[in-house]
Design a protein around this motif. Structure first.
Motif, PDB file in Angstrom:
ATOM      1  N   CYS A  83      19.489 -31.625  13.087  1.00 42.89           N
ATOM      2  CA  CYS A  83      20.756 -31.406  12.385  1.00 42.89           C
ATOM      3  C   CYS A  83      21.795 -31.201  13.480  1.00 42.89           C
ATOM      4  O   CYS A  83      22.144 -30.082  13.801  1.00 42.89           O
ATOM      5  CB  CYS A  83      20.677 -30.273  11.373  1.00 42.89           C
ATOM      6  N   LYS A  88      16.397 -27.937  13.490  1.00 42.93           N
ATOM      7  CA  LYS A  88      16.110 -26.913  12.487  1.00 42.93           C
ATOM      8  C   LYS A  88      14.605 -26.780  12.309  1.00 42.93           C
ATOM      9  O   LYS A  88      13.893 -27.775  12.183  1.00 42.93           O
ATOM     10  CB  LYS A  88      16.761 -27.324  11.164  1.00 42.93           C
ATOM     11  N   PRO A 117      22.641 -37.331   6.345  1.00 43.65           N
ATOM     12  CA  PRO A 117      22.466 -35.969   5.834  1.00 43.65           C
ATOM     13  C   PRO A 117      22.107 -34.963   6.938  1.00 43.65           C
ATOM     14  O   PRO A 117      22.503 -33.802   6.872  1.00 43.65           O
ATOM     15  CB  PRO A 117      21.326 -36.098   4.825  1.00 43.65           C
ATOM     16  N   CYS A 118      21.392 -35.414   7.960  1.00 41.07           N
ATOM     17  CA  CYS A 118      21.041 -34.523   9.072  1.00 41.07           C
ATOM     18  C   CYS A 118      22.298 -34.100   9.829  1.00 41.07           C
ATOM     19  O   CYS A 118      22.428 -32.944  10.237  1.00 41.07           O
ATOM     20  CB  CYS A 118      20.048 -35.205  10.010  1.00 41.07           C
ATOM     21  N   TYR A 121      24.052 -31.619   7.683  1.00 44.15           N
ATOM     22  CA  TYR A 121      23.301 -30.363   7.753  1.00 44.15           C
ATOM     23  C   TYR A 121      23.681 -29.593   9.018  1.00 44.15           C
ATOM     24  O   TYR A 121      23.836 -28.386   9.008  1.00 44.15           O
ATOM     25  CB  TYR A 121      21.813 -30.683   7.715  1.00 44.15           C
ATOM     26  N   CYS A 125      25.275 -25.946   9.411  1.00 46.48           N
ATOM     27  CA  CYS A 125      24.673 -24.874  10.217  1.00 46.48           C
ATOM     28  C   CYS A 125      25.728 -24.151  11.033  1.00 46.48           C
ATOM     29  O   CYS A 125      25.693 -22.929  11.156  1.00 46.48           O
ATOM     30  CB  CYS A 125      23.595 -25.439  11.139  1.00 46.48           C
TER      31      CYS A 125
END
Length: 156
Positions: A83, A88, A117-118, A121, A125
């Motif tokens: 991410c 993660k 999406p990573c 993400y 974070c």
């Protein structure tokens, strides 16, 4: 001008394809060593979830999404994803299990979605990091980050 764009293009590819090659100079521990040291430092907790900067570690678990990880006499099921700019980890103490199908499934999802999406993400974070901890490794200290401070000895 052409030379400038060639350097910029090279830097972009280096960041996009090999983010762990930037940042911290010198010897970096393997991500797997940070994982093991974190679990030991936490006295083998029933679960934990953290992120670590790509630039702080050597990404020796690249391509692994769901797998067993043995630390002393304990086994952990590891859910792992990139991410950017972090890696993660979600670790749950559990008996060894064949996670080959799940590992391939999660990896295929990342490929199909082009990693978008990573990246989202990773941005998320940045927004929720609320606690950090220093993990001692053979190469020196590495900082790992949490959404919130984990309670020592917490159970499910």
């Amino acid at each position: 001008m052409k030379r400038f764009f060639m350097k910029l293009h090279g830097l972009f590819l280096k960041i996009a394809l090999f983010p762990s090659s930037l940042g911290r100079k010198g010897v970096r521990p393997a991500a797997s060593e940070v994982l093991t040291c974190h679990l030991l430092q936490r006295n083998l907790p029933p679960w934990t979830s953290y992120v670590v900067h790509y630039s702080s570690v050597l990404n020796d678990q690249f391509g692994r999404s769901n797998f067993n990880w043995r630390v002393q006499d304990s086994n952990y099921h590891i859910l792992r994803t990139g991410c950017f700019p972090f890696i993660k980890y979600h670790c749950t103490k559990a008996p060894p299990q064949n996670l080959h199908f799940e590992d391939n499934f999660f990896t295929m999802l990342k490929v199909i979605n082009l990693g978008i999406p990573c990246l989202a993400y990773g941005i998320g974070c940045w927004m929720v990091v609320g606690a950090e901890e220093t993990v001692q490794t053979s190469c020196g200290p590495v900082t790992v980050y949490f959404a919130y401070k984990e309670d020592e000895g917490a159970q499910f």
